[in-house]
Design an enzyme around this catalytic site. Structure first.
Site, PDB file in Angstrom:
ATOM      1  CE  LYS A 102       2.683   5.142  -2.280  1.00 19.10           C
ATOM      2  NZ  LYS A 102       3.706   4.144  -2.123  1.00 19.10           N
TER       3      LYS A 102
ATOM      4  NE  ARG B 285      -3.532  -2.822  -6.506  1.00 24.80           N
ATOM      5  CZ  ARG B 285      -2.778  -3.657  -5.829  1.00 24.80           C
ATOM      6  NH1 ARG B 285      -3.198  -4.884  -5.588  1.00 24.80           N
ATOM      7  NH2 ARG B 285      -1.600  -3.299  -5.362  1.00 24.80           N
TER       8      ARG B 285
END
Lengths: 171, 495
Positions: free
Chosen positions: B116, B292
């Protein structure tokens, strides 16, 4: 015929009279119902219910589960228990529903057992960790005592009712 | 185009991918563990190959087993679905090394966006607004305390490798910071094998808005509009919808452009989702990129008419996007409800077990991506998602009405599900008014109990079932293993 049924801690005393073929007169508490029914399949019952206030067609789906009969009506799911057969089951030693037992709340896999036989444990201390569907649950000692038996191993599949760790109460 | 794709997943998402493969005339290989010998994906694929024992690490998470199985089966490509190895740069890298096509972004992109703090840096450099907070992970409490003071409380402790709400803590005051950091780091280390944490400003009353993106290998990038996913429990989405009630056409254009910028800045290829938090002032901030297919992708498919899995496969095969941003038009309104095997009256605890009976809703505008059937034993080892119920209608009110009706026709006997809970959420005033913030469930539905106004009908059904189909009392209590025999189900008859 009389029944004493329980749904989610509410008791329903029921009197049933077979009126004619496929029609019942039912008293639930003080309320009277006239019910016409058709058995559709092993799991589905169609009912036309009239109790003076509400009348209409209902599709009900039923199946036996571990804790009673599962009934689904209009998207809501009920666990209906027969109080008399429940009492019988407890007498026969099935389904020990005692809060003092260390048993998983759902089918699960044992992840870790942070205690050994002979350990002294305090009330609230973690004694076994189980995992179901990626969520871990820690089961804790219900009272102060000594671990006397451990009935499961890491990676064992366990089910509700199965006593995983036995603790002897102090004193 | 590929001749054969291995689907490295299970349950409803494996089925979702298998359907598109079959429609495209591509053979598909399912993989399964011991617990999934009778799972629907195992039964419905063109070929099913055994992976190993039920434990995920020895089956669905075992990269080398997946690679070897794909090669043995002569597959050209691997589709990872969501969860399991879908955001694992290691699988993507091994595919690249072994000459298999990974249907997803390049391994380097997965790796960058999976961290992140690196993702935040890429976005800041790419001109995408990020939540005020730290630029890198930190373990020293003094520095964390200084940073928290600079950002201003409340702050959010986050795991650098985070996801799914793990390793996250909201801190309102300085004296809670040390404990929260320690717990978050411990949780992150256990969940991701990486205990690095950092701090971000915690945004109150925010909404979770995400944009679906598609990027081909030739540099064409489009977004497929937004999804609002604010209804969450344990930081996991429960209800998603598109369009969002608060995204105006101008905001949509701006956020969509930021999503495309985010894809470009990270060198993105294939389908992905750029997540943002939107605050009450209409300001939005980059949250993360999911590299994804998302669980909630069908609502986008419903309003755009684009099969996202098919696009993933085409992009992975090197084809250009066949359309431009101007071609993407949203029509009507779509809502998804996630049907988990869990008990909403008991803290959403998992409820695995045998499905004794299943009846799926159907009708115009209703789609149920479902991985279970009557008689299926829902395994304890995996994620509790059973199905995703999706509806489409001309506008939001009709979509809500359609979803409520579809839920009321959904029958799952044998395990607990949130169907009744979802019906109440949809019927609630704050949901109908579109007041959907990420704290919706804790604010409005904490300690939810099912209504009991129709319990008398359940009593009647019980009685009729007893009279019409008496069974031995033994079966009442222990009828949990195996299907009922004819002797249990044949009912009352006389010779």
């Amino acid at each position: 015929m009389d029944y004493r049924l329980r749904i989610d801690n509410t008791d329903f005393p029921v009197e049933v009279e077979v009126n004619e073929d496929l029609q019942l007169n039912v008293m639930i508490g003080e309320k009277k119902y006239i019910v016409d029914y058709t058995v559709i399949s092993d799991f589905c019952i169609h009912m036309a219910v009239d109790n003076g206030i509400r009348s209409g067609n209902i599709n009900a789906f039923t199946a036996y589960g571990a804790y009673g009969k599962n009934v689904v009506i209009n998207g809501r799911s009920y666990m209906v228990q027969d109080i008399d057969s429940l009492a019988q089951a407890v007498r026969k030693g099935r389904q020990p529903n005692l809060p003092n037992e260390i048993t998983p709340p759902m089918p699960a896999v044992v992840v870790s057992i942070p205690v050994s036989i002979g350990d002294l444990v305090n009330k609230g201390q973690a004694v076994i960790v189980v995992s179901a569907m990626k969520m871990e649950t820690t089961l804790c000692a219900p009272f102060d005592g000594t671990v006397v038996r451990i009935n499961a191993g890491i990676n064992d599949k366990v089910v509700p009712g199965q006593i995983l760790v036995e603790i002897e109460k102090d004193g | 185009m590929f001749k054969k794709i291995l689907v490295a997943n299970r349950g409803e998402i494996a089925l979702r991918v298998i359907r598109t493969c079959q429609e495209m005339g591509i053979a598909c290989v399912a993989v399964y563990s011991d617990a999934d010998r009778k799972a629907l994906h195992t039964l419905c694929a063109d070929q099913a190959i055994y992976l190993g024992v039920s434990e995920p690490a020895k089956s669905y998470l075992d990269i080398e087993k997946i690679i070897a199985t794909a090669k043995n089966a002569d597959a050209d490509a691997i589709h990872p679905g969501y969860g399991f190895l879908s955001e694992n740069a290691g699988l993507a890298r091994r595919c690249e090394q072994e000459g298999l096509v990974f249907i997803g972004p390049p391994s380097r992109v997965i790796q960058d966006l999976g961290d992140k703090t690196i993702a935040r840096k890429i976005m800041r450099d790419g001109g995408v607004p990020i939540i005020p907070g730290m630029g890198c992970a930190e373990s020293l409490l003094e520095i964390l305390t200084d940073e928290a003071g600079r950002i201003g409380y409340p702050v959010l402790v986050k795991a650098a490798a985070g996801g799914g709400g793990k390793g996250m803590r909201v801190v309102h005051e300085e004296n809670e910071l040390a404990d929260a950091c320690r717990q978050a780091a411990g949780e992150a280390a256990a969940a991701f094998g990486n205990g690095e944490i950092y701090l971000e400003k915690y945004l109150k009353r925010s909404r979770h808005i995400e944009f679906q993106i598609l990027a081909d290998s030739l540099g064409n990038i489009v977004h497929l509009l937004e999804r609002e996913c604010s209804i969450q429990r344990r930081h996991q989405k429960v209800i998603e919808e598109t369009p969002s009630t608060v995204v105006t056409p101008d905001l949509r254009t701006a956020m969509g452009q930021s999503a495309v910028d985010a894809a470009r800045a990270s060198g993105y290829v294939n389908a992905g989702t750029v997540e943002f938090l939107l605050d009450e002032d209409g300001k939005y901030y980059f949250l993360e990129v999911n590299t994804r297919l998302q669980v909630e992708h069908p609502i986008t498919e419903m309003i755009t008419g684009i099969d996202i899995v098919q696009q993933q496969i085409r992009i992975a095969a090197g084809e250009p996007l066949g359309f431009t941003q101007a071609d993407v038009k949203g029509r009507g309104h779509a809502i998804e409800c996630r049907i988990y095997g869990e008990d909403p009256e008991n803290g959403f605890m998992p409820s695995p077990g045998k499905i004794t009976y299943l009846q799926e809703p159907s009708g115009p505008g209703i789609r149920n991506d479902c991985g279970i059937y009557s008689g299926f034993d829902v395994p304890v080892e995996y994620d509790p998602i059973l199905s995703k119920l999706i509806v489409w209608a001309a506008d939001r009110n009709h979509a809500i009405a359609r979803m409520k009706n579809a839920l009321s026709k959904y029958v799952i006997l044998g395990i607990k599900t949130p169907v009744a809970f979802l019906m109440d959420v949809l019927a609630s005033e704050p949901f109908q008014e579109g007041k959907t913030y990420t704290d919706f469930i804790t604010t409005h539905f904490e300690g939810w109990r099912q209504k009991t106004d129709e319990a008398d009908l359940a009593v009647l059904a019980y009685i009729i079932d007893e009279i019409a189909r008496p069974r031995s009392p033994q079966a009442h209590i222990t009828g949990t293993t195996g299907p009922a025999t004819p002797w249990q189900t044949i009912g009352n008859w006389r010779l």
